[in-house]
Design a protein around this motif. Structure first.
Motif, mmCIF file in Angstrom:
data_model
loop_
_atom_site.group_PDB
_atom_site.id
_atom_site.type_symbol
_atom_site.label_atom_id
_atom_site.label_comp_id
_atom_site.label_asym_id
_atom_site.label_seq_id
_atom_site.Cartn_x
_atom_site.Cartn_y
_atom_site.Cartn_z
ATOM 1 N N SER A 188 0.346 -1.602 -0.309
ATOM 2 C CA SER A 188 -0.153 0.011 -0.356
ATOM 3 C C SER A 188 1.217 0.962 0.198
ATOM 4 O O SER A 188 0.247 2.135 -0.612
ATOM 5 C CB SER A 188 -0.730 -0.388 1.421
ATOM 6 O OG SER A 188 -2.199 -0.924 1.353
ATOM 7 N N TRP A 189 2.021 1.150 0.956
ATOM 8 C CA TRP A 189 3.049 2.241 0.610
ATOM 9 C C TRP A 189 3.559 2.608 -0.588
ATOM 10 O O TRP A 189 3.934 3.033 -0.575
ATOM 11 C CB TRP A 189 3.653 2.204 2.251
ATOM 12 C CG TRP A 189 3.059 2.899 3.024
ATOM 13 C CD1 TRP A 189 2.449 1.744 3.741
ATOM 14 C CD2 TRP A 189 3.279 4.070 4.512
ATOM 15 N NE1 TRP A 189 2.092 2.783 5.820
ATOM 16 C CE2 TRP A 189 2.737 3.478 5.029
ATOM 17 C CE3 TRP A 189 3.999 5.072 3.277
ATOM 18 C CZ2 TRP A 189 2.147 4.446 6.241
ATOM 19 C CZ3 TRP A 189 3.291 6.547 4.621
ATOM 20 C CH2 TRP A 189 2.680 5.645 5.649
ATOM 21 N N PHE A 190 3.627 1.632 -0.539
ATOM 22 C CA PHE A 190 4.691 1.704 -2.415
ATOM 23 C C PHE A 190 3.331 2.216 -3.464
ATOM 24 O O PHE A 190 3.984 2.912 -4.980
ATOM 25 C CB PHE A 190 4.480 0.335 -3.023
ATOM 26 C CG PHE A 190 5.952 -0.411 -2.228
ATOM 27 C CD1 PHE A 190 6.914 0.532 -1.470
ATOM 28 C CD2 PHE A 190 6.581 -2.137 -2.247
ATOM 29 C CE1 PHE A 190 7.822 -0.024 -0.882
ATOM 30 C CE2 PHE A 190 7.073 -2.312 -1.289
ATOM 31 C CZ PHE A 190 8.171 -1.270 -0.896
ATOM 32 N N VAL A 191 2.975 1.878 -3.781
ATOM 33 C CA VAL A 191 0.816 2.341 -4.412
ATOM 34 C C VAL A 191 1.095 4.092 -4.069
ATOM 35 O O VAL A 191 1.427 5.003 -4.927
ATOM 36 C CB VAL A 191 -0.238 1.929 -3.708
ATOM 37 C CG1 VAL A 191 -0.834 2.573 -5.381
ATOM 38 C CG2 VAL A 191 -0.084 0.924 -4.609
ATOM 39 N N LEU A 192 1.487 4.162 -2.605
ATOM 40 C CA LEU A 192 1.536 5.472 -2.598
ATOM 41 C C LEU A 192 2.308 6.935 -2.967
ATOM 42 O O LEU A 192 2.282 7.687 -3.170
ATOM 43 C CB LEU A 192 1.425 5.933 -0.603
ATOM 44 C CG LEU A 192 1.780 6.934 -0.192
ATOM 45 C CD1 LEU A 192 0.648 8.200 -0.927
ATOM 46 C CD2 LEU A 192 1.530 6.922 0.922
ATOM 47 N N LEU A 193 3.735 5.522 -2.736
ATOM 48 C CA LEU A 193 4.525 5.975 -3.092
ATOM 49 C C LEU A 193 4.729 6.812 -5.347
ATOM 50 O O LEU A 193 5.106 7.667 -5.185
ATOM 51 C CB LEU A 193 5.576 5.481 -2.880
ATOM 52 C CG LEU A 193 6.857 5.291 -1.450
ATOM 53 C CD1 LEU A 193 7.783 4.391 -1.373
ATOM 54 C CD2 LEU A 193 6.888 6.937 -1.279
ATOM 55 N N ALA A 194 3.956 6.073 -5.972
ATOM 56 C CA ALA A 194 4.344 5.904 -6.983
ATOM 57 C C ALA A 194 2.859 6.878 -7.501
ATOM 58 O O ALA A 194 2.700 8.077 -8.158
ATOM 59 C CB ALA A 194 3.139 4.493 -7.335
ATOM 60 N N SER A 195 2.049 7.163 -6.291
ATOM 61 C CA SER A 195 1.095 8.171 -6.240
ATOM 62 C C SER A 195 1.723 9.466 -6.485
ATOM 63 O O SER A 195 0.959 10.618 -6.983
ATOM 64 C CB SER A 195 -0.194 8.289 -5.241
ATOM 65 O OG SER A 195 -0.867 7.004 -5.844
ATOM 66 N N ILE A 196 2.508 9.586 -5.583
ATOM 67 C CA ILE A 196 3.862 10.899 -5.347
ATOM 68 C C ILE A 196 4.507 11.558 -6.264
ATOM 69 O O ILE A 196 4.639 12.016 -6.806
ATOM 70 C CB ILE A 196 3.829 11.127 -3.733
ATOM 71 C CG1 ILE A 196 3.442 11.022 -2.669
ATOM 72 C CG2 ILE A 196 5.165 12.098 -3.756
ATOM 73 C CD1 ILE A 196 3.917 10.822 -1.303
ATOM 74 N N ASP A 197 4.427 10.274 -7.356
ATOM 75 C CA ASP A 197 5.629 10.568 -8.196
ATOM 76 C C ASP A 197 5.248 10.613 -9.365
ATOM 77 O O ASP A 197 5.392 11.695 -10.228
ATOM 78 C CB ASP A 197 6.418 9.344 -8.636
ATOM 79 C CG ASP A 197 7.420 9.219 -9.336
ATOM 80 O OD1 ASP A 197 8.462 9.835 -10.036
ATOM 81 O OD2 ASP A 197 7.278 8.879 -11.279
ATOM 82 N N ARG A 198 3.713 10.139 -9.719
ATOM 83 C CA ARG A 198 2.882 11.629 -10.516
ATOM 84 C C ARG A 198 2.637 12.649 -10.446
ATOM 85 O O ARG A 198 2.434 13.289 -11.341
ATOM 86 C CB ARG A 198 1.922 10.038 -10.978
ATOM 87 C CG ARG A 198 2.243 8.643 -11.334
ATOM 88 C CD ARG A 198 2.865 8.609 -12.776
ATOM 89 N NE ARG A 198 4.411 8.988 -12.881
ATOM 90 C CZ ARG A 198 5.201 9.232 -13.465
ATOM 91 N NH1 ARG A 198 4.584 9.029 -14.825
ATOM 92 N NH2 ARG A 198 6.007 9.382 -13.235
ATOM 93 N N PHE A 199 2.404 12.594 -8.896
ATOM 94 C CA PHE A 199 2.142 14.336 -8.972
ATOM 95 C C PHE A 199 3.281 15.694 -8.945
ATOM 96 O O PHE A 199 2.963 16.325 -10.190
ATOM 97 C CB PHE A 199 2.186 14.454 -7.449
ATOM 98 C CG PHE A 199 2.372 15.629 -6.514
ATOM 99 C CD1 PHE A 199 0.794 16.807 -7.392
ATOM 100 C CD2 PHE A 199 2.338 15.896 -5.426
ATOM 101 C CE1 PHE A 199 1.301 17.782 -7.064
ATOM 102 C CE2 PHE A 199 3.257 17.519 -5.469
ATOM 103 C CZ PHE A 199 2.271 18.581 -5.860
ATOM 104 N N LEU A 200 4.063 14.374 -8.725
ATOM 105 C CA LEU A 200 5.229 15.677 -9.246
ATOM 106 C C LEU A 200 5.726 15.413 -10.638
ATOM 107 O O LEU A 200 6.134 16.357 -11.195
ATOM 108 C CB LEU A 200 6.702 14.929 -8.019
ATOM 109 C CG LEU A 200 6.196 14.807 -6.529
ATOM 110 C CD1 LEU A 200 8.152 14.319 -6.324
ATOM 111 C CD2 LEU A 200 6.603 16.261 -6.199
ATOM 112 N N CYS A 201 5.776 14.408 -10.885
ATOM 113 C CA CYS A 201 6.167 14.511 -12.794
ATOM 114 C C CYS A 201 5.525 15.751 -13.625
ATOM 115 O O CYS A 201 5.508 15.862 -15.097
ATOM 116 C CB CYS A 201 5.859 13.162 -13.172
ATOM 117 S SG CYS A 201 6.857 12.721 -14.970
ATOM 118 N N SER A 202 4.182 15.218 -13.320
ATOM 119 C CA SER A 202 2.759 15.985 -13.787
ATOM 120 C C SER A 202 2.776 17.396 -13.657
ATOM 121 O O SER A 202 2.088 18.072 -14.146
ATOM 122 C CB SER A 202 1.731 15.253 -13.855
ATOM 123 O OG SER A 202 1.411 15.225 -12.022
ATOM 124 N N SER A 203 3.591 17.596 -12.944
ATOM 125 C CA SER A 203 3.627 19.329 -12.293
ATOM 126 C C SER A 203 4.444 20.388 -13.706
ATOM 127 O O SER A 203 5.651 20.047 -13.816
ATOM 128 C CB SER A 203 4.693 19.767 -10.939
ATOM 129 O OG SER A 203 4.457 21.038 -10.573
#
Length: 338
Positions: free
Chosen positions: A110-125
């Motif tokens: 679940s935490w790895f999916v959270l990290l992926a969510s954060i990464d996509r937020f950063l990448c799409s900024s």
């Protein structure tokens, strides 16, 4: 009175039979499809065309965590519930070590999916500073930090659990707070990751909508398509993990708070059935993440199909051409299929 006791005993036996059959069928299902799915996911995520992306590194960590659950948690639970073979009770150290390892392994995906969510937020900024945080170096360090964080937070498990006699079961020691353990699971396994997935997933969608109004250089087209596919994969995983991980800790906490020493055998059997069913439901996301990747991403399907495409072996033929007076030498290469 005797008739009432007989009917109660029959009802308890029926509930136990349902639990055993569900455990057998669902364990076989998760183990079989989980092993195949995670093996194919590792093939896709380690391809050179994808491995450079930090989000893929998080998905690879998710897959490895799922492998641990499929090969460890599912078989042990299958033996424990269906055949009354409990490896946890062989010794007190074994009870503590296995409870700690599989307790951490269950939470990490679940935490790895959270990290992926954060990464996509950063990448799409649109901010260059935020996008710079989406990198392989940051991803590898974030994975290690999360593993260390969960390992330290769940250090209470080997302290609370021990083999109890005469029932000989690996459970929380008398006097220890089972409510604290369930609250810890509810917060760290359910609330925090799910809330983080929802927040960063929503912000990522907002960034994507804003990005459609911006004019991007032509050479970023392929990169943008890849990022869009990874965002879809992340959102589907976050939806499934967020919904399934929230159920079991809530049920467990409710049963703990409402349990009484005077509970009859039927209620205890029903509670065990509910815990068993929702335990398997909570394992569905980590065990079957491969199939969610297939459903959500054309990129993943395309890379996967390359495994099943047969490519004929080619042989190179070299032809050397020498010009007049040896002033020119030409080299041509032809590919020939044997």
């Amino acid at each position: 009175m005797s008739s009432s006791n007989t009917s109660m005993s029959d009802a308890v036996n029926i509930v136990k039979q349902i639990q055993n059959r569900f455990s057998i069928y669902w364990s076989i299902f998760l183990f079989s499809f989980g092993i195949i799915g995670h093996s194919l996911s590792i093939y896709v995520f380690t391809r050179r065309t994808l491995f450079w992306n930090p989000c893929i590194l998080y998905f690879l960590a998710l897959t490895i965590g799922g492998y641990v659950i499929v090969c460890g948690t599912v078989p042990l639970r299958f033996l424990q519930v269906s055949f009354i073979v409990d490896v946890f009770v062989t010794s007190d150290p074994m009870c503590k070590i296995l409870t700690y390892i599989f307790g951490c392994a269950r939470v990490l995906p679940s935490w790895f999916v959270l990290l992926a969510s954060i990464d996509r937020f950063l990448c799409s900024s649109s901010s260059t500073t935020l996008r710079s945080w989406s990198s392989i170096r940051v991803a590898s360090r974030a994975i290690l930090l999360v593993v260390l964080f969960i390992s330290l937070i769940y250090i209470h498990l080997p302290i609370l659990f021990a083999v109890q006699l005469p029932q000989k079961s690996c459970v929380v020691m008398p006097g220890a707070s089972d409510v604290f353990r369930n609250f810890c699971n509810l917060i760290l396994w359910s609330w925090l990751p799910t809330l983080g997935m929802f927040v960063f997933g929503s912000l990522t969608i907002r960034h994507v909508r804003q990005g459609r109004r911006r004019i991007l250089p032509q050479n970023t087209g392929n990169q943008r398509k890849t990022d869009t596919q990874l965002i879809k994969m992340m959102l589907v995983q976050a939806s499934v993990f967020g919904s399934t991980a929230a159920i079991l800790p809530s049920i467990n906490l409710y049963i703990t708070l409402t349990a009484k020493s005077t509970d009859d055998a039927l209620k205890k059997a029903t509670d065990n059935l509910l815990l068993n069913v929702f335990s398997y439901v909570a394992l569905t996301g980590p065990c079957l993440s491969f199939y969610l990747f297939i459903l959500s991403s054309q990129l993943f399907r395309r890379e996967l199909m390359k495994l099943f495409k047969w490519r004929p072996r080619t042989q190179n033929q070299f032809t050397v051409t020498v010009g007049p007076n040896a002033n020119y030498i030409g080299l041509s290469i032809r590919h020939r299929i044997p």
